[in-house]
Write a protein that holds these residues in place. Sequence first.
Motif, PDB file in Angstrom:
ATOM      1  N   GLY A   9       0.824  -1.200   0.000  1.00 41.54           N
ATOM      2  CA  GLY A   9       0.000   0.000   0.000  1.00 41.54           C
ATOM      3  C   GLY A   9       0.857   1.249   0.000  1.00 41.54           C
ATOM      4  O   GLY A   9       2.084   1.194   0.101  1.00 41.54           O
ATOM      5  N   GLY A  10       0.185   2.398  -0.123  1.00 39.69           N
ATOM      6  CA  GLY A  10       0.918   3.655  -0.095  1.00 39.69           C
ATOM      7  C   GLY A  10       0.126   4.771  -0.725  1.00 39.69           C
ATOM      8  O   GLY A  10      -1.085   4.670  -0.922  1.00 39.69           O
ATOM      9  N   LEU A  11       0.849   5.855  -1.024  1.00 38.27           N
ATOM     10  CA  LEU A  11       0.266   7.046  -1.623  1.00 38.27           C
ATOM     11  C   LEU A  11       0.663   7.104  -3.090  1.00 38.27           C
ATOM     12  O   LEU A  11       1.848   6.950  -3.432  1.00 38.27           O
ATOM     13  CB  LEU A  11       0.769   8.287  -0.887  1.00 38.27           C
ATOM     14  N   VAL A  12      -0.315   7.351  -3.951  1.00 31.71           N
ATOM     15  CA  VAL A  12      -0.056   7.418  -5.385  1.00 31.71           C
ATOM     16  C   VAL A  12      -0.960   8.476  -5.995  1.00 31.71           C
ATOM     17  O   VAL A  12      -2.058   8.740  -5.468  1.00 31.71           O
ATOM     18  CB  VAL A  12      -0.289   6.039  -6.044  1.00 31.71           C
ATOM     19  N   GLN A  13      -0.513   9.088  -7.081  1.00 32.94           N
ATOM     20  CA  GLN A  13      -1.343  10.061  -7.778  1.00 32.94           C
ATOM     21  C   GLN A  13      -2.377   9.363  -8.639  1.00 32.94           C
ATOM     22  O   GLN A  13      -2.191   8.212  -9.063  1.00 32.94           O
ATOM     23  CB  GLN A  13      -0.475  10.960  -8.649  1.00 32.94           C
ATOM     24  N   ALA A  14      -3.469  10.046  -8.894  1.00 33.19           N
ATOM     25  CA  ALA A  14      -4.509   9.511  -9.766  1.00 33.19           C
ATOM     26  C   ALA A  14      -3.896   9.127 -11.115  1.00 33.19           C
ATOM     27  O   ALA A  14      -3.060   9.852 -11.656  1.00 33.19           O
ATOM     28  CB  ALA A  14      -5.615  10.531  -9.962  1.00 33.19           C
ATOM     29  N   GLY A  15      -4.322   7.956 -11.607  1.00 32.60           N
ATOM     30  CA  GLY A  15      -3.767   7.428 -12.845  1.00 32.60           C
ATOM     31  C   GLY A  15      -2.592   6.505 -12.641  1.00 32.60           C
ATOM     32  O   GLY A  15      -2.159   5.822 -13.583  1.00 32.60           O
ATOM     33  N   GLY A  16      -2.076   6.478 -11.441  1.00 30.27           N
ATOM     34  CA  GLY A  16      -0.926   5.638 -11.128  1.00 30.27           C
ATOM     35  C   GLY A  16      -1.303   4.203 -10.818  1.00 30.27           C
ATOM     36  O   GLY A  16      -2.473   3.807 -10.928  1.00 30.27           O
ATOM     37  N   SER A  17      -0.290   3.428 -10.410  1.00 28.59           N
ATOM     38  CA  SER A  17      -0.477   2.007 -10.149  1.00 28.59           C
ATOM     39  C   SER A  17       0.147   1.613  -8.817  1.00 28.59           C
ATOM     40  O   SER A  17       1.106   2.234  -8.359  1.00 28.59           O
ATOM     41  CB  SER A  17       0.175   1.162 -11.259  1.00 28.59           C
ATOM     42  N   VAL A  63     -14.067  -1.746 -10.358  1.00 29.51           N
ATOM     43  CA  VAL A  63     -12.633  -1.952 -10.599  1.00 29.51           C
ATOM     44  C   VAL A  63     -12.349  -2.817 -11.829  1.00 29.51           C
ATOM     45  O   VAL A  63     -11.184  -3.017 -12.177  1.00 29.51           O
ATOM     46  CB  VAL A  63     -11.930  -2.577  -9.367  1.00 29.51           C
ATOM     47  N   LYS A  64     -13.397  -3.306 -12.457  1.00 33.25           N
ATOM     48  CA  LYS A  64     -13.187  -4.136 -13.658  1.00 33.25           C
ATOM     49  C   LYS A  64     -12.388  -3.365 -14.691  1.00 33.25           C
ATOM     50  O   LYS A  64     -12.591  -2.169 -14.886  1.00 33.25           O
ATOM     51  CB  LYS A  64     -14.545  -4.551 -14.234  1.00 33.25           C
ATOM     52  N   ASP A  65     -11.499  -4.069 -15.362  1.00 32.17           N
ATOM     53  CA  ASP A  65     -10.633  -3.511 -16.412  1.00 32.17           C
ATOM     54  C   ASP A  65      -9.536  -2.608 -15.865  1.00 32.17           C
ATOM     55  O   ASP A  65      -8.742  -2.079 -16.640  1.00 32.17           O
ATOM     56  CB  ASP A  65     -11.452  -2.731 -17.455  1.00 32.17           C
ATOM     57  N   GLN A  81      -3.043  -6.221  -8.579  1.00 29.63           N
ATOM     58  CA  GLN A  81      -2.439  -5.185  -9.408  1.00 29.63           C
ATOM     59  C   GLN A  81      -3.502  -4.134  -9.680  1.00 29.63           C
ATOM     60  O   GLN A  81      -4.553  -4.437 -10.243  1.00 29.63           O
ATOM     61  CB  GLN A  81      -1.926  -5.769 -10.724  1.00 29.63           C
ATOM     62  N   MET A  82      -3.224  -2.906  -9.260  1.00 28.14           N
ATOM     63  CA  MET A  82      -4.190  -1.824  -9.396  1.00 28.14           C
ATOM     64  C   MET A  82      -3.630  -0.772 -10.339  1.00 28.14           C
ATOM     65  O   MET A  82      -2.600  -0.143 -10.032  1.00 28.14           O
ATOM     66  CB  MET A  82      -4.487  -1.209  -8.023  1.00 28.14           C
ATOM     67  N   ASN A  83      -4.298  -0.596 -11.454  1.00 21.38           N
ATOM     68  CA  ASN A  83      -3.890   0.389 -12.455  1.00 21.38           C
ATOM     69  C   ASN A  83      -4.954   1.473 -12.591  1.00 21.38           C
ATOM     70  O   ASN A  83      -6.093   1.298 -12.153  1.00 21.38           O
ATOM     71  CB  ASN A  83      -3.664  -0.281 -13.802  1.00 21.38           C
ATOM     72  N   SER A  84      -4.566   2.576 -13.212  1.00 20.69           N
ATOM     73  CA  SER A  84      -5.505   3.691 -13.440  1.00 20.69           C
ATOM     74  C   SER A  84      -6.252   4.044 -12.167  1.00 20.69           C
ATOM     75  O   SER A  84      -7.478   4.194 -12.163  1.00 20.69           O
ATOM     76  CB  SER A  84      -6.495   3.325 -14.559  1.00 20.69           C
ATOM     77  N   LEU A  85      -5.527   4.186 -11.092  1.00 24.33           N
ATOM     78  CA  LEU A  85      -6.149   4.441  -9.794  1.00 24.33           C
ATOM     79  C   LEU A  85      -6.860   5.781  -9.762  1.00 24.33           C
ATOM     80  O   LEU A  85      -6.423   6.759 -10.385  1.00 24.33           O
ATOM     81  CB  LEU A  85      -5.106   4.361  -8.691  1.00 24.33           C
TER      82      LEU A  85
END
Length: 121
Positions: A9-17, A63-65, A81-85
Motif C-alpha cells: 500500500g501507499g500514496l499514489v497520484q490519480a492514474g498511477g499504479s 474496478v473491472k478492467d 495489481q491496481m492500475n488507473s487508480l
Amino acid sequence: QVQLVESGGGLVQAGGSLRLSCAASGTIFSISAMGWYRQTPWKQRELVAGITRDGTTNYADSVKDRFTISRDNAKKTVYLQMNSLKPEDTAVYYCNADIISTPSMALRHYWGQGTQVTVSS
C-alpha cells in the motif's frame, strides 16, 4: 496459527499504479478462495476482487478492467495489481483467505491487518 500479511500500500497520484501482496503463513493444509476487500470510514467493507484456487476470478464493477487479482499457490500469496487508480479507490485494503489448517479442522476465514491505499487527485 495462521497469519495473512499484506504489503504494497501507499500514496499514489490519480492514474498511477500499485501492487498489493498478501502472504499466508503458519499451519496451513490448504487454501481455497482468496480475495481483497476495502473499507472506508463512510462505507461498509466491500469485495474488490476474488480468486478461487483454480484461478477463476470475479471483480467489483467499479474496478473491472483496472484491477487484476492473481495468486501463487506455491507461495501461498495473492496479489492485486491496481492500475488507473482513482481518488475513490482510497481505502484500507484487506486480504481474505479461506484456509484449512489441518485435515481434521474445518475451513476458516482469515483476514489480514489491512494496508492503506491513498490516491491523490
